[in-house]
Design a protein around this motif. Structure first.
Motif, PDB file in Angstrom:
ATOM      1  N   LEU A   1       0.850  -1.197   0.000  1.00  0.00           N
ATOM      2  CA  LEU A   1       0.000   0.000   0.000  1.00  0.00           C
ATOM      3  C   LEU A   1       0.883   1.244   0.000  1.00  0.00           C
ATOM      4  CD1 LEU A   1      -3.063   0.625   0.148  1.00  0.00           C
ATOM      5  CD2 LEU A   1      -2.729   1.001   2.598  1.00  0.00           C
ATOM      6  N   GLN A   2       0.732   2.043  -1.044  1.00  0.00           N
ATOM      7  CA  GLN A   2       1.602   3.208  -1.223  1.00  0.00           C
ATOM      8  C   GLN A   2       0.797   4.500  -1.126  1.00  0.00           C
ATOM      9  OE1 GLN A   2       4.875   3.347  -1.968  1.00  0.00           O
ATOM     10  NE2 GLN A   2       5.391   1.288  -2.615  1.00  0.00           N
ATOM     11  N   HIS A   3       1.450   5.498  -0.592  1.00  0.00           N
ATOM     12  CA  HIS A   3       0.843   6.827  -0.608  1.00  0.00           C
ATOM     13  C   HIS A   3       1.013   7.427  -2.004  1.00  0.00           C
ATOM     14  CE1 HIS A   3      -0.413  10.719   0.805  1.00  0.00           C
ATOM     15  NE2 HIS A   3       0.565  11.220   0.069  1.00  0.00           N
ATOM     16  N   VAL A   4      -0.050   8.038  -2.538  1.00  0.00           N
ATOM     17  CA  VAL A   4       0.025   8.605  -3.891  1.00  0.00           C
ATOM     18  C   VAL A   4       0.008  10.131  -3.856  1.00  0.00           C
ATOM     19  CG1 VAL A   4      -1.099   8.696  -6.161  1.00  0.00           C
ATOM     20  CG2 VAL A   4      -1.136   6.570  -4.837  1.00  0.00           C
TER      21      VAL A   4
ATOM     22  N   LEU B   1      -4.316  -5.286   5.728  1.00  0.00           N
ATOM     23  CA  LEU B   1      -3.047  -5.775   5.196  1.00  0.00           C
ATOM     24  C   LEU B   1      -2.695  -7.054   5.946  1.00  0.00           C
ATOM     25  CD1 LEU B   1      -1.076  -2.391   5.310  1.00  0.00           C
ATOM     26  CD2 LEU B   1      -2.451  -3.270   3.420  1.00  0.00           C
ATOM     27  N   LYS B   2      -2.065  -7.970   5.249  1.00  0.00           N
ATOM     28  CA  LYS B   2      -1.685  -9.233   5.918  1.00  0.00           C
ATOM     29  C   LYS B   2      -0.198  -9.470   5.732  1.00  0.00           C
ATOM     30  CE  LYS B   2      -5.781 -12.154   6.088  1.00  0.00           C
ATOM     31  NZ  LYS B   2      -5.859 -12.083   7.549  1.00  0.00           N
ATOM     32  N   ASP B   3       0.413 -10.073   6.738  1.00  0.00           N
ATOM     33  CA  ASP B   3       1.813 -10.448   6.587  1.00  0.00           C
ATOM     34  C   ASP B   3       1.899 -11.635   5.618  1.00  0.00           C
ATOM     35  OD1 ASP B   3       4.638 -10.108   7.553  1.00  0.00           O
ATOM     36  OD2 ASP B   3       4.327 -12.235   7.958  1.00  0.00           O
ATOM     37  N   THR B   4       2.980 -11.670   4.826  1.00  0.00           N
ATOM     38  CA  THR B   4       3.080 -12.726   3.816  1.00  0.00           C
ATOM     39  C   THR B   4       3.369 -14.096   4.445  1.00  0.00           C
ATOM     40  OG1 THR B   4       5.356 -12.005   3.539  1.00  0.00           O
ATOM     41  CG2 THR B   4       3.789 -11.280   1.872  1.00  0.00           C
ATOM     42  N   LEU B   5       3.868 -14.110   5.687  1.00  0.00           N
ATOM     43  CA  LEU B   5       4.250 -15.374   6.296  1.00  0.00           C
ATOM     44  C   LEU B   5       3.407 -15.727   7.523  1.00  0.00           C
ATOM     45  CD1 LEU B   5       6.466 -17.642   6.427  1.00  0.00           C
ATOM     46  CD2 LEU B   5       7.770 -16.087   7.887  1.00  0.00           C
ATOM     47  N   LYS B   6       3.121 -14.703   8.325  1.00  0.00           N
ATOM     48  CA  LYS B   6       2.555 -14.952   9.656  1.00  0.00           C
ATOM     49  C   LYS B   6       1.070 -14.606   9.707  1.00  0.00           C
ATOM     50  CE  LYS B   6       6.391 -15.848  11.873  1.00  0.00           C
ATOM     51  NZ  LYS B   6       6.534 -17.064  12.665  1.00  0.00           N
TER      52      LYS B   6
ATOM     53  N   HIS C   1      11.129 -15.200  16.931  1.00  0.00           N
ATOM     54  CA  HIS C   1      12.212 -14.210  16.815  1.00  0.00           C
ATOM     55  C   HIS C   1      12.350 -13.603  15.424  1.00  0.00           C
ATOM     56  CE1 HIS C   1      13.046 -15.561  20.775  1.00  0.00           C
ATOM     57  NE2 HIS C   1      13.263 -16.793  20.345  1.00  0.00           N
ATOM     58  N   ILE C   2      11.457 -13.905  14.530  1.00  0.00           N
ATOM     59  CA  ILE C   2      11.448 -13.159  13.260  1.00  0.00           C
ATOM     60  C   ILE C   2      11.062 -11.720  13.605  1.00  0.00           C
ATOM     61  CG2 ILE C   2      10.162 -12.840  11.111  1.00  0.00           C
ATOM     62  CD1 ILE C   2      10.234 -15.805  10.689  1.00  0.00           C
ATOM     63  N   ARG C   3      11.822 -10.780  13.074  1.00  0.00           N
ATOM     64  CA  ARG C   3      11.642  -9.401  13.528  1.00  0.00           C
ATOM     65  C   ARG C   3      11.168  -8.447  12.436  1.00  0.00           C
ATOM     66  NH1 ARG C   3      16.794 -10.058  15.161  1.00  0.00           N
ATOM     67  NH2 ARG C   3      17.472  -8.156  14.127  1.00  0.00           N
ATOM     68  N   ASP C   4      10.858  -8.965  11.244  1.00  0.00           N
ATOM     69  CA  ASP C   4      10.393  -8.021  10.224  1.00  0.00           C
ATOM     70  C   ASP C   4       8.967  -8.360   9.805  1.00  0.00           C
ATOM     71  OD1 ASP C   4      10.661 -10.206   8.608  1.00  0.00           O
ATOM     72  OD2 ASP C   4      11.892  -9.217   7.083  1.00  0.00           O
ATOM     73  N   LEU C   5       8.402  -7.445   9.025  1.00  0.00           N
ATOM     74  CA  LEU C   5       7.006  -7.565   8.604  1.00  0.00           C
ATOM     75  C   LEU C   5       6.945  -7.338   7.105  1.00  0.00           C
ATOM     76  CD1 LEU C   5       4.598  -5.353  10.761  1.00  0.00           C
ATOM     77  CD2 LEU C   5       4.255  -7.724  10.104  1.00  0.00           C
ATOM     78  N   HIS C   6       6.157  -8.143   6.406  1.00  0.00           N
ATOM     79  CA  HIS C   6       5.938  -7.893   4.981  1.00  0.00           C
ATOM     80  C   HIS C   6       4.448  -7.833   4.742  1.00  0.00           C
ATOM     81  CE1 HIS C   6       9.913  -7.875   3.241  1.00  0.00           C
ATOM     82  NE2 HIS C   6      10.236  -8.657   4.243  1.00  0.00           N
ATOM     83  N   LEU C   7       3.919  -6.652   4.767  1.00  0.00           N
ATOM     84  CA  LEU C   7       2.468  -6.496   4.691  1.00  0.00           C
ATOM     85  C   LEU C   7       2.031  -6.280   3.250  1.00  0.00           C
ATOM     86  CD1 LEU C   7       1.815  -4.117   7.718  1.00  0.00           C
ATOM     87  CD2 LEU C   7       1.525  -6.602   7.619  1.00  0.00           C
ATOM     88  N   ILE C   8       1.046  -7.054   2.842  1.00  0.00           N
ATOM     89  CA  ILE C   8       0.479  -6.802   1.509  1.00  0.00           C
ATOM     90  C   ILE C   8      -1.031  -6.658   1.634  1.00  0.00           C
ATOM     91  CG2 ILE C   8       2.307  -7.836   0.077  1.00  0.00           C
ATOM     92  CD1 ILE C   8       0.387 -10.312  -0.057  1.00  0.00           C
TER      93      ILE C   8
END
Ligand code: DGJ
Length: 703
Positions: free
Chosen positions: A31-34, A111-116, A88-95
Motif C-alpha cells: 500500500l503506497q501513498h500517492v 493488510l496481511k503479513d506474507t508469512l505470519k 524471533h522473526i523481527r520483520d514484517l511484509h504487509l500486503i
C-alpha cells in the motif's frame, strides 16, 4: 461520496471539501501513498503510483512511500510498525488483502503479513467539511503464539516533494507552555515527543509544515495532531532524496506490548489536514472540528469561573471559601471552584493526596454546607482532585504502598512530594473510579478539576509478568480515559477540566472527556498572550481557561491594569482567581463591568472563528479577532507591548467580515464597510506600555 475506490487500479481517493488524499496498491501488493493536497480536477490525475528511486548500481534505494511503513525490507525511515514474532522473526511484509467502506466516510484497509497470521488494519475517517482525516492502526494477532510490539504509529504522513520545508511546532515548559517555534527542516530527523507519561509541558502533539512562504492567510500548510495523553512521538524526517514523512503515534521509547493470540492493539487516533489558506485557516479547521466532534459538550456555553487557588492556596476553610463565593457571586461569576487543600491532611503539598474526604478541621460538617451556600448564591459548585497521585504521608499510601509505580529496591523519585499511582493495575483503576463516583454521588458537584502534577519516574509494575512491564505507558492513559468515561456515563451533568501542573495535558485524546483545559499556571496577562497564541494554533479557545489574578504577577513581578488582565483573559473562557477579599470596591465594580461585557460577547468568542491578526511575537503588540459564525458580530482584542517615541499604533486590518456589509462600531463612533475594515483597517489611539482595547463591531442591518 467522500471515499472513491477505483478497482481496476486499486486506488482509493479520500475526498474532503477542498482536498484529496490518495493511496494505492503497487505491483507487489504494497500500500503506497500517492497524493495529499488540494483537489485535482480529474481522477486520472491520480492514476500513477510514485516510483522508487533507483540506485545507479541497480535496484531501488528508496524512498518508500509506504502508507504505514512496517519495518522490513529496504525501509530505513522511521517505521510505523516494528515487532518481533514468537520465533524471533523481527520483520514484517504487509500486503493488501481487502478493504471495507463503512458509512461512506470510513475506510478500513486490511493488510496481511506474507508469512505470519497477522493482520494490520488501517482505519481512515473523513471529516469532510473541515478537510481533515482521522487515522489509526490496529494490529490483530491471528496466530496461536504471542508477539511483541515495539513500535506502533497511528499514521505516516507523506508530503509532496518540495525544495524547502519549514516546521512549526509548540514547545515550552511549566509556566511557558505552547509557544510557537518555527524552523527549516534539513535532512535527518526532528523528534517531538513526550517521555513523561503525560502529554508534557515541553512539547505538544501537534505539528504544521509548509514550504517556507505560508503566512497566516495564504499558502499551503499540512498539519496534524495525536489524540493521546501519554508518551507520544512525532518524527519529522527529510530524506536525502528530498522527500518528507511525518510519523505520529505512540512513543516507542521504553514501550513494549505483548499481543496474545486473538488480541488487538490500537494506535492513537492521528489527525491530519491540509489547507491552501495559511496557518490561520489550519487552526480554524482544527477549532471547528474539535468543537463539533471532539470537545465534550462542545456546543455548550462555558461559564465564568472563580477558582480559589491563587487567593488561598492550601489555606482553604469553609468560612474563607464562603466569603470568596459571596464576592464572586456579586461579580456575576457562574461557577465557583474550590481548588487544592480541602481534603485529608492537605495543609501543604507534602501530605494528603489520596485521601479524598473533607478535612474535618477545615470543613467540620463536610462539604455540604459550602455547596449549599454556593448554590444559594446562584453558582455551580466545582472541586479539585488529583486522582492519579498519592503523597507518602497519606492513609492511602500507608495502606497500599504497592499501588505506586516503582522498581523494587530503588528509591522512588518524588516530584512535588508525590508518587504516581499505578493505573495499569485494574484494582487501582477500580479504586479511583469508586472514590470519584462516591464523591460525585454524595455531593451536588457540577465540576471536577482533574489535576496531574508530576511526570513519571521508576515506571515499574513488579506485580505484573515481565512481558507486560513496558505497557504501562499506554495502560495508564487508557485507565484514565476509562475512569472519565464511566464517571461521565453515571454523572452526565458534571463538567470536567484537564489540568496538569499547568498545561501538561492538552491534547485531542483528553479533549474527548473534558469541557475545559488549563493551559498554564502562568497567569501573567502578557506572558499569557504568547502561551495562548500557541495554544490556538492547535486547539479551540472555547475550552481554554484564562484567569484574571492579582498583581504583581508572581512569575515576572509585573504589574498590569485590571483592564489589560481582563482583555488577555477574555480571549478564552474567562475565569477569576483574584483574592476578592483584598480587592477595593472600585476594583470589584470594574471586575463586574468586564464580566458583564464578557457575557455579552461570549457567543462570538466561544462559538465564532478566531483570526490571529497580529502575533504577540511581533515587537509592538498583539491582536486577536473573533467573528460570529453568521459574520454579524466581531470582537477585536488589541494589546500594545510598549510605546516609544510617541509612535502611534499601526493600523489593524480586520478579517473574516462580510465584505459587502456595513459594520457599526459604537466605541470608535464609526460605520464602515467590511471591505474597508479589512483593507484600510482601523487606527487606534493605544498609548503607553501594556495597553489594551476591546472593540466590538456589529453589522448594521439597516444599511
Ligand atoms: C497545579 C495547577 O495547575 C494549579 O492550578 C493548582 O490547581 C495546583 N496544582 C494545586 O495544587
Amino acid at each position: 461520496m467522500p471515499i472513491k475506490y477505483i478497482p481496476e487500479k486499486q486506488i482509493w481517493v479520500i475526498t474532503t471539501d477542498l482536498t484529496d488524499y490518495v493511496i494505492g496498491v503497487d505491483a507487489e501488493g504494497i500500500l503506497q501513498h500517492v497524493y495529499w493536497g488540494g483537489k485535482q480536477p480529474l481522477l486520472l490525475d491520480y492514476m500513477d503510483l510514485p516510483k522508487s528511486i533507483e540506485h545507479p548500481g541497480g535496484g531501488p534505494i528508496g524512498p518508500h512511500r509506504d502508507e504505514i511503513m512496517p519495518w522490513g525490507g529496504l525501509r530505513f525511515t522511521e517505521p510505523g510498525i516494528k515487532l518481533t514474532f514468537s520465533d524471533h522473526i523481527r520483520d514484517l511484509h504487509l500486503i493488501y488483502d481487502r478493504h471495507e467502506l463503512l458509512n461512506s466516510d470510513q475506510l478500513v484497509i486490511y493488510l496481511k503479513d506474507t508469512l505470519k497470521p497477522l493482520t494490520v488494519k488501517l482505519n481512515y475517517k473523513v471529516i469532510k467539511e473541515y478537510d481533515l482525516i482521522e487515522r489509526y492502526v490496529e494490529i490483530v494477532n491471528e496466530g496461536t503464539e504471542g508477539l511483541q510490539i515495539e513500535q506502533l504509529m497511528g499514521a505516516i504522513w507523506h508530503l509532496p516533494v518540495y525544495p524547502e520545508y519549514r516546521l512549526t511546532y509548540l514547545a515550552g515548559l511549566s509556566r511557558g507552555e505552547t509557544q510557537v517555534r518555527t524552523e527549516w527542516i534539513q535532512e535527518g530527523k526532528k523528534v517531538l515527543e513526550s517521555r513523561h507519561g503525560r502529554t508534557s509541558h515541553q512539547f505538544n502533539p501537534w505539528f504544521a509544515i509548509d514550504f517556507g512562504q505560508t503566512t497566516e492567510e495564504y499558502g499551503d500548510v499540512y498539519f496534524g495532531a495525536i489524540a493521546f495523553s501519554g508518551n507520544w512521538k512525532i518524527v519529522i524526517e527529510k530524506t536525502p532524496y528530498q522527500t518528507l514523512q511525518v510519523a505520529t503515534g505512540f512513543n516507542d521509547f521504553d514501550f513494549g506490548w505483548t499481543l496474545k493470540p486473538g488480541e488487538i492493539l490500537r494506535s492513537p487516533i492521528c489527525i491530519g489536514g491540509f489547507t491552501a489558506k495559511g496557518f490561520g485557516e489550519a487552526s480554524r479547521q482544527m477549532h471547528r472540528y474539535q468543537k463539533k466532534y471532539i470537545l465534550r459538550n462542545g456546543h455548550k456555553v462555558r461559564k465564568v469561573m472563580y477558582n480559589s487557588w491563587y487567593a488561598t492556596e492550601f489555606d482553604v476553610t469553609e468560612e474563607g471559601q464562603r466569603r470568596l463565593a459571596e464576592q464572586a457571586a456579586k461579580l456575576g461569576v457562574e461557577l465557583f471552584v474550590v481548588d487544592d487543600g480541602w481534603f485529608g491532611a492537605r495543609d501543604h503539598d507534602r501530605a494528603g493526596l489520596g485521601d479524598w474526604f473533607p478535612n474535618k478541621r477545615k470543613f467540620p460538617k463536610g462539604l455540604h454546607p459550602l455547596i449549599q451556600h454556593v448554590k444559594s448564591l446562584g453558582m455551580d459548585f466545582g472541586i479539585w482532585v488529583e486522582p492519579e497521585m498519592v503523597n507518602r504521608d497519606s492513609d492511602l499510601y500507608r495502606s497500599h504502598p504497592d499501588w505506586v509505580y516503582r522498581f523494587p529496591g530503588r528509591r522512588n523519585t518524588e516530584q512535588r512530594n508525590q508518587l504516581v499511582l499505578n493505573l495499569s493495575r485494574p484494582d487501582v483503576e477500580e479504586y479511583i473510579f469508586s472514590m470519584l463516583d462516591d464523591l460525585l454521588s454524595n455531593h451536588e458537584i457540577d465540576y471536577i478539576k482533574w489535576d496531574m502534577n508530576r511526570s513519571f519516574s521508576e515506571p515499574g509494575w513488579p506485580e505484573a509478568p515481565p512481558e507486560h512491564h513496558k505497557e504501562i505507558w499506554v495502560r495508564h492513559v487508557l485507565g484514565v480515559y476509562r475512569i472519565l468515561e464511566r464517571l461521565q456515563r453515571k454523572h452526565p451533568h458534571v463538567a470536567f477540566e484537564s489540568c496538569s501542573g499547568g498545561g501538561a495535558r492538552i491534547d485531542l485524546g483528553i479533549m474527548r472527556y473534558i469541557d475545559n483545559v488549563w493551559p498554564s499556571d502562568n497567569t501573567d496577562p502578557f506572558d499569557r498572550l504568547f502561551i495562548q497564541e500557541g495554544y490556538t494554533y492547535a486547539y479551540n479557545t472555547k475550552a481554554m481557561l484564562c484567569w484574571v489574578t492579582d498583581v504583581p504577577d508572581e512569575n515576572n513581578l509585573r504589574t498590569t491594569t485590571l483592564k489589560y488582565r481582563f482583555h488577555s483573559a477574555m480571549i478564552g473562557s474567562l475565569g477569576i482567581g483574584l483574592n476578592l477579599n483584598k480587592c477595593s470596591e472600585l476594583e470589584l465594580q470594574e471586575c463586574k463591568k468586564y464580566i458583564r461585557q464578557y457575557k455579552e460577547i461570549r457567543p462570538i468568542i466561544q462559538d465564532g472563528d478566531l483570526y490571529r491578526i497580529l502575533s504577540p511575537r511581533s515587537s509592538y503588540g498583539a491582536a486577536f479577532q473573533y467573528v460570529s459564525p453568521d459574520r454579524s458580530r466581531s470582537v477585536l482584542f488589541v494589546f500594545r507591548h510598549r510605546q516609544q517615541f510617541r509612535h502611534p499604533f499601526p493600523p489593524i486590518q480586520l478579517r473574516g467580515l462580510d465584505p459587502e456589509a456595513v459594520y457599526l462600531c459604537r466605541q470608535l463612533g464609526i460605520k464602515r464597510s467590511g471591505t474597508s475594515l479589512m483593507t484600510r483597517g482601523i487606527s487606534l489611539d493605544l498609548r503607553g506600555d501594556y495597553a489594551s482595547e476591546l472593540i466590538v463591531f456589529e453589522k448594521d442591518i439597516n444599511y
